[in-house]
Design a protein around this motif. Structure first.
Motif, PDB file in Angstrom:
ATOM      1  N   UNK A  29       0.865  -1.178   0.000  1.00  0.00           N
ATOM      2  CA  UNK A  29       0.000   0.000   0.000  1.00  0.00           C
ATOM      3  C   UNK A  29       0.899   1.225   0.000  1.00  0.00           C
ATOM      4  N   UNK A  30       0.643   2.156  -0.886  1.00  0.00           N
ATOM      5  CA  UNK A  30       1.507   3.327  -0.988  1.00  0.00           C
ATOM      6  C   UNK A  30       2.775   2.995  -1.743  1.00  0.00           C
ATOM      7  N   UNK A  31       3.914   3.523  -1.271  1.00  0.00           N
ATOM      8  CA  UNK A  31       5.198   3.289  -1.933  1.00  0.00           C
ATOM      9  C   UNK A  31       5.668   1.863  -1.695  1.00  0.00           C
ATOM     10  N   UNK A  32       6.552   1.394  -2.558  1.00  0.00           N
ATOM     11  CA  UNK A  32       7.138   0.061  -2.400  1.00  0.00           C
ATOM     12  C   UNK A  32       8.553   0.203  -1.857  1.00  0.00           C
ATOM     13  N   UNK A  33       8.982  -0.776  -1.089  1.00  0.00           N
ATOM     14  CA  UNK A  33      10.320  -0.738  -0.522  1.00  0.00           C
ATOM     15  C   UNK A  33      10.294  -1.182   0.922  1.00  0.00           C
ATOM     16  N   UNK A  34      11.097  -0.553   1.748  1.00  0.00           N
ATOM     17  CA  UNK A  34      11.130  -0.872   3.170  1.00  0.00           C
ATOM     18  C   UNK A  34      11.095   0.406   3.989  1.00  0.00           C
ATOM     19  N   UNK A  92      -6.294  -2.063   7.525  1.00  0.00           N
ATOM     20  CA  UNK A  92      -6.940  -3.342   7.223  1.00  0.00           C
ATOM     21  C   UNK A  92      -7.552  -3.316   5.821  1.00  0.00           C
ATOM     22  N   UNK A  93      -8.565  -2.480   5.634  1.00  0.00           N
ATOM     23  CA  UNK A  93      -9.254  -2.418   4.341  1.00  0.00           C
ATOM     24  C   UNK A  93      -9.035  -1.044   3.719  1.00  0.00           C
ATOM     25  N   UNK A 114       4.743  10.443  -1.905  1.00  0.00           N
ATOM     26  CA  UNK A 114       5.616  10.953  -0.859  1.00  0.00           C
ATOM     27  C   UNK A 114       6.527   9.876  -0.255  1.00  0.00           C
ATOM     28  N   UNK A 115       6.567   8.724  -0.903  1.00  0.00           N
ATOM     29  CA  UNK A 115       7.514   7.690  -0.512  1.00  0.00           C
ATOM     30  C   UNK A 115       7.205   6.988   0.793  1.00  0.00           C
ATOM     31  N   UNK A 116       5.930   6.956   1.174  1.00  0.00           N
ATOM     32  CA  UNK A 116       5.535   6.319   2.429  1.00  0.00           C
ATOM     33  C   UNK A 116       5.149   4.863   2.156  1.00  0.00           C
ATOM     34  N   UNK A 117       5.918   3.951   2.719  1.00  0.00           N
ATOM     35  CA  UNK A 117       5.677   2.515   2.526  1.00  0.00           C
ATOM     36  C   UNK A 117       4.596   2.058   3.503  1.00  0.00           C
ATOM     37  N   UNK A 118       3.567   1.404   2.982  1.00  0.00           N
ATOM     38  CA  UNK A 118       2.479   0.923   3.825  1.00  0.00           C
ATOM     39  C   UNK A 118       2.126  -0.518   3.512  1.00  0.00           C
ATOM     40  N   UNK A 119       1.171  -1.008   4.271  1.00  0.00           N
ATOM     41  CA  UNK A 119       0.685  -2.373   4.087  1.00  0.00           C
ATOM     42  C   UNK A 119      -0.813  -2.388   4.360  1.00  0.00           C
ATOM     43  N   UNK A 120      -1.561  -3.136   3.579  1.00  0.00           N
ATOM     44  CA  UNK A 120      -2.999  -3.273   3.759  1.00  0.00           C
ATOM     45  C   UNK A 120      -3.353  -4.758   3.825  1.00  0.00           C
TER      46      UNK A 120
END
Length: 393
Positions: A29-34, A92-93, A114-120
C-alpha cells in the motif's frame, strides 16, 4: 475528482515485522520498498489525513484501528503540515473508491508520491492487541523486492532501527526559518511559538484569537525570543523523547524567569513538566486517537480529547506541590481516566499552564478548544498589570 472514483490496488505482497519476531503478511500500500520505525496504534475513526501529516508521528509506523481507510480520499485543505510524517502506514481495508466532494486524489497515490511505505489487508486488531500486551516496539514494513528478503534479515533490520527512547527529533520536523502569521480581528499581542513539530490548526487558533504568531525554529535561544518582545510564549507538540531535549527545557526555564505567560501542548506539556523539575517516562503503548477521556480535576468535567504521545510527565496527581526547580506551587490539572496519566499542569504562582492532549484537534473533538481562550485571557491580564497564574479557576 468525481464524487466516486474507483482506484485499482495491485495485489503485491508485503509484510509487517515487529521487533519481537511477530509477522503479519498482507499487500503493498503506498510506496514500495522498506521502512523502519516505532509501531504504534491510533484509535481515531476519522481524520486520517490529519494523522498522517501530524509531525508528532515522525519516526513511527502507524497502525489504524478503524478498519476502512481512504474512502474520503485526500485534499489540500486538511493537512496539518506540508507533508506526510509517518514512517509507515498499516491499514486493514484500503478503500478502492474515493467518494467525497472535497477529494482531490486518493490516499494510496499520495502515500506513493511521498515515498511512504504501507501495508494493507492485515488484521489490525491482532496487531493492536499485540502492541497493547507487549508495548510499542520497533517494526518494519517490507514490500516490492524487500518483501522477498529472508525473514531473519528483515528481523535484523528491524532490531537495528532507532529506539524512540533518548531520541531527539525536533530538528527533523521544525521550521528552518522564522515566519509570521498575522493576527485576525482585534489584535491582542505577539506570541513566540517554538516549533517542535507544530500543527497548522494550532497556529490558526492562535491567530484568530488576536495573536501575531511568530513561529521560531527549535534552535531559538532566549535572546531570540526576547528580541521579539513577545507578550507570551507557546511550545508546540512534537515527536521524540522529552528527556532528550535539555536545550528546550533550559530555554523554557529562561522564559518562566522572565515572567512571560506560557502555554504548552503535548510535547510542550512534557517540557513544562521538566522545566518545573519533574521527570518524564515512556508509556507502554501511549495514547493516540480522538476518543480519550480526560477529567478536569477542579471542575470534575470530563472532556473527550485527541491524543498523540508516547511519553508522560511524572508528577503527583494529588494536591499542589512545590516545583522541584523553584517555580512555586504546581498542580496536576487534568488526568486521563483510562490510566491516571498526567494530562495537564497548572503553575499557581507564575503564568504557565499546559495540557498533554490536543485542544486544536482536527477533525475533532473540540471539547478543549476553550484552552486557547484561556491563554488569551492570561495574556490580557498580564497586559492589564494583573498577576495571572496558570490556575484559571
Amino acid at each position: 475528482m468525481t464524487d466516486a472514483t474507483a482506484t485499482a490496488l495491485p495485489a503485491e505482497p508485503a509484510v509487517l515485522v515487529l521487533e519481537d519476531g511477530t509477522r503479519f503478511t498482507g499487500l503493498a500500500y503506498g510506496a514500495r520498498g522498506r521502512t523502519l520505525g516505532e509501531a504504534v496504534f491510533s484509535t481515531g475513526m476519522t481524520g486520517y489525513q490529519e494523522t498522517l501529516t501530524d509531525p508528532s508521528y515522525a519516526g513511527q509506523i502507524v497502525v489504524m484501528t478503524a478498519p476502512h481507510i481512504g474512502n474520503t480520499g485526500v485534499n489540500s485543505e486538511d493537512p496539518e503540515s506540508a507533508r506526510i510524517w509517518v514512517s509507515g502506514y498499516v491499514v486493514r481495508d484500503a478503500s478502492r473508491v474515493v467518494s467525497n466532494y472535497r477529494a482531490e486524489g486518493s490516499l494510496d497515490a499520495q502515500l506513493a508520491e511521498q515515498g511512504v511505505v504501507g501495508i494493507r489487508g492485515v488484521d489490525t486488531r491482532a496487531i493492536t492487541r499485540r502492541l497493547r500486551d507487549a508495548g510499542v516496539m520497533r517494526a518494519g514494513v517490507f514490500s516490492g523486492p524487500d518483501a522477498a528478503l529472508p525473514e531473519d534479515e528483515q528481523l535484523e533490520l528491524v532490531r537495528a532501527g532507532r529506539d524512540m527512547r533518548g531520541l531527539n527529533l525536533s530538528g527533523e520536523v521544525s521550521t528552518a526559518e522564522e515566519y509570521v502569521i498575522p493576527a485576525e480581528g482585534d489584535r491582542v499581542g505577539a506570541v513566540a511559538v517554538l516549533d517542535l513539530g507544530v500543527k497548522t490548526s494550532t497556529l490558526r487558533y492562535l491567530s484568530v484569537r488576536g495573536f501575531d504568531v511568530h513561529v521560531l525554529p527549535q534552535t531559538a535561544t532566549i535572546d531570540d525570543i526576547k528580541a521579539l518582545h513577545p507578550d507570551a510564549v507557546f511550545y508546540s507538540n512534537g515527536p521524540g523523547d522529552p528527556g532528550a531535549s535539555d536545550q528546550h527545557v533550559e530555554l523554557l526555564q529562561g522564559v518562566l524567569r522572565e515572567g512571560l505567560p506560557f502555554f504548552g501542548i503535548c510535547f510542550g506539556n512534557q517540557l513544562l513538566g521538566r522545566a518545573l523539575g519533574f521527570g518524564t517516562y515512556k508509556l507502554p503503548f501511549g495514547h493516540r486517537g480522538i476518543n480519550q477521556p480526560v477529567v478536569d480535576k477542579k471542575t470534575g468535567k470530563v472532556e473527550i480529547t485527541a491524543h498523540n504521545h508516547g511519553f508522560a510527565v511524572d508528577a503527583p496527581i494529588d494536591g499542589p506541590v512545590q516545583s522541584p526547580a523553584g517555580f512555586g506551587l504546581v498542580e496536576v490539572s487534568h488526568v486521563d481516566l483510562n490510566d491516571n496519566v498526567v494530562e495537564g499542569l497548572n503553575a499557581l504562582e507564575i503564568p504557565a499552564f499546559s495540557v498533554q492532549y490536543h485542544p486544536e484537534a482536527a477533525a475533532g473533538p473540540h471539547d478543549s478548544n476553550y484552552l486557547f481562550d484561556r491563554f488569551r485571557d492570561m495574556v490580557l491580564e498580564k497586559q492589564a498589570g494583573k498577576n495571572p497564574t496558570g490556575d484559571r479557576s
